[in-house]
Write an enzyme that holds these catalytic residues in place. Sequence first.
Site, PDB file in Angstrom:
ATOM      1  N   ARG A  66       0.816  -1.223   0.000  1.00 49.86           N
ATOM      2  CA  ARG A  66       0.000   0.000   0.000  1.00 49.86           C
ATOM      3  C   ARG A  66       0.847   1.270   0.000  1.00 49.86           C
ATOM      4  NH1 ARG A  66      -3.496  -1.940   4.743  1.00 49.86           N
ATOM      5  NH2 ARG A  66      -2.108  -3.721   4.604  1.00 49.86           N
ATOM      6  N   GLU A 103       5.192 -10.205  15.416  1.00 47.55           N
ATOM      7  CA  GLU A 103       4.671 -10.778  16.666  1.00 47.55           C
ATOM      8  C   GLU A 103       5.047 -12.273  16.748  1.00 47.55           C
ATOM      9  OE1 GLU A 103       0.580  -9.935  17.150  1.00 47.55           O
ATOM     10  OE2 GLU A 103       0.483 -10.870  19.131  1.00 47.55           O
TER      11      GLU A 103
HETATM   12  P1  AMP Z   1       3.644  -1.891  11.804  1.00 48.89           P
HETATM   13  O1  AMP Z   1       4.910  -2.504  11.246  1.00 48.89           O
HETATM   14  O2  AMP Z   1       3.185  -2.570  13.056  1.00 48.89           O
HETATM   15  O3  AMP Z   1       3.746  -0.386  11.959  1.00 48.89           O
HETATM   16  O4  AMP Z   1       2.499  -2.201  10.758  1.00 48.89           O
HETATM   17  C1  AMP Z   1       2.483  -1.485   9.614  1.00 48.89           C
HETATM   18  C2  AMP Z   1       1.879  -2.206   8.431  1.00 48.89           C
HETATM   19  O5  AMP Z   1       0.874  -3.162   8.757  1.00 48.89           O
HETATM   20  C3  AMP Z   1       1.261  -1.105   7.614  1.00 48.89           C
HETATM   21  O6  AMP Z   1       1.944  -1.082   6.373  1.00 48.89           O
HETATM   22  C4  AMP Z   1      -0.192  -1.465   7.491  1.00 48.89           C
HETATM   23  O7  AMP Z   1      -0.485  -1.597   6.141  1.00 48.89           O
HETATM   24  C5  AMP Z   1      -0.385  -2.790   8.249  1.00 48.89           C
HETATM   25  N1  AMP Z   1      -1.303  -2.658   9.403  1.00 48.89           N
HETATM   26  C6  AMP Z   1      -0.989  -2.812  10.712  1.00 48.89           C
HETATM   27  N2  AMP Z   1      -2.064  -2.655  11.518  1.00 48.89           N
HETATM   28  C7  AMP Z   1      -3.100  -2.358  10.698  1.00 48.89           C
HETATM   29  C8  AMP Z   1      -4.483  -2.050  10.919  1.00 48.89           C
HETATM   30  N3  AMP Z   1      -5.041  -2.031  12.142  1.00 48.89           N
HETATM   31  N4  AMP Z   1      -5.246  -1.781   9.840  1.00 48.89           N
HETATM   32  C9  AMP Z   1      -4.716  -1.805   8.596  1.00 48.89           C
HETATM   33  N5  AMP Z   1      -3.425  -2.081   8.320  1.00 48.89           N
HETATM   34  C10 AMP Z   1      -2.614  -2.364   9.353  1.00 48.89           C
END
Ligand code: AMP
Length: 183
Positions: A66, A103
Site C-alpha cells: 500500500r 509478533e
Molecule cells: P507496523 O509494522 O506494526 O507499523 O504495521 C504497519 C503495516 O501493517 C502497515 O503497512 C499497514 O499496512 C499494516 N497494518 C498494521 N495494523 C493495521 C491495521 N489495524 N489496519 C490496517 N493495516 C494495518
Amino acid sequence: MSPVPLSPAELRALVRTVPDFPEPGIQFRDITTLIGHPRGLASSMHHLADMARLAQAQKIAGMEARGFIFGAAVAVQLGIGFVPVRKPGKLPIDTIGVEYALEYGTDRLEMDPGGVADGERIAIVDDLIATGGTALATVELLRKAGAIVDQALFVIDLPDLNGANRLREAGVEVRTLIEFEGE
Ligand code: AMP
C-alpha cells in the site's frame, strides 16, 4: 483548476473499519474505500506531498504494497524518483535486505542497492503506522544503502501502538494525516 482537496477529517470518514481482521481484536483500517473515492487518493497525495516538500525530500520510498500507491503518487506530484521497498525475492538483481521481528517470527524487506545515491534525502511514505516495525526496518535498509532518512509520512496513525514515537527515537520525524484509537 483542480478541486480543493478533501480535509483530513473528510479523508478519515472514507476509511473503512473492518473488525476482527486479520485476527480477533484487530480493527483493520481499510484504505480501499479511501482510494476508491474520486478525490480520496488525490487529496491524500496533496497533503502528503506538502509534507514531503517541507522535508526537502529528494526521493520517496514506499513499502510494498500500500506504500506503493501513496508513495508513487507523492513522487509524481513532486517530480522526484520513487524507491520501492520490496518483499523478499521480488527483485531480479542482487539486493540488500533487513530482517525484522513480527509478533510471531520474522520478515524481511529488500531493495536495489543502487536505488539511492550516497547522502540522498529520502522520505518514507506508507498507508499506516501501527507498531512502527515495518517503518523502522525501512529506515535501517535505506540508511544501509547510504540515504539520509529523517522524515516518514503516513496517511493513518494508530497512536496507541506507539510506532511514531519509536521512529522519533530513531531520529525520524513523523507526520500523519489522520488517527484512529486502538489496534
Ligand atoms: P507496523 O509494522 O506494526 O507499523 O504495521 C504497519 C503495516 O501493517 C502497515 O503497512 C499497514 O499496512 C499494516 N497494518 C498494521 N495494523 C493495521 C491495521 N489495524 N489496519 C490496517 N493495516 C494495518
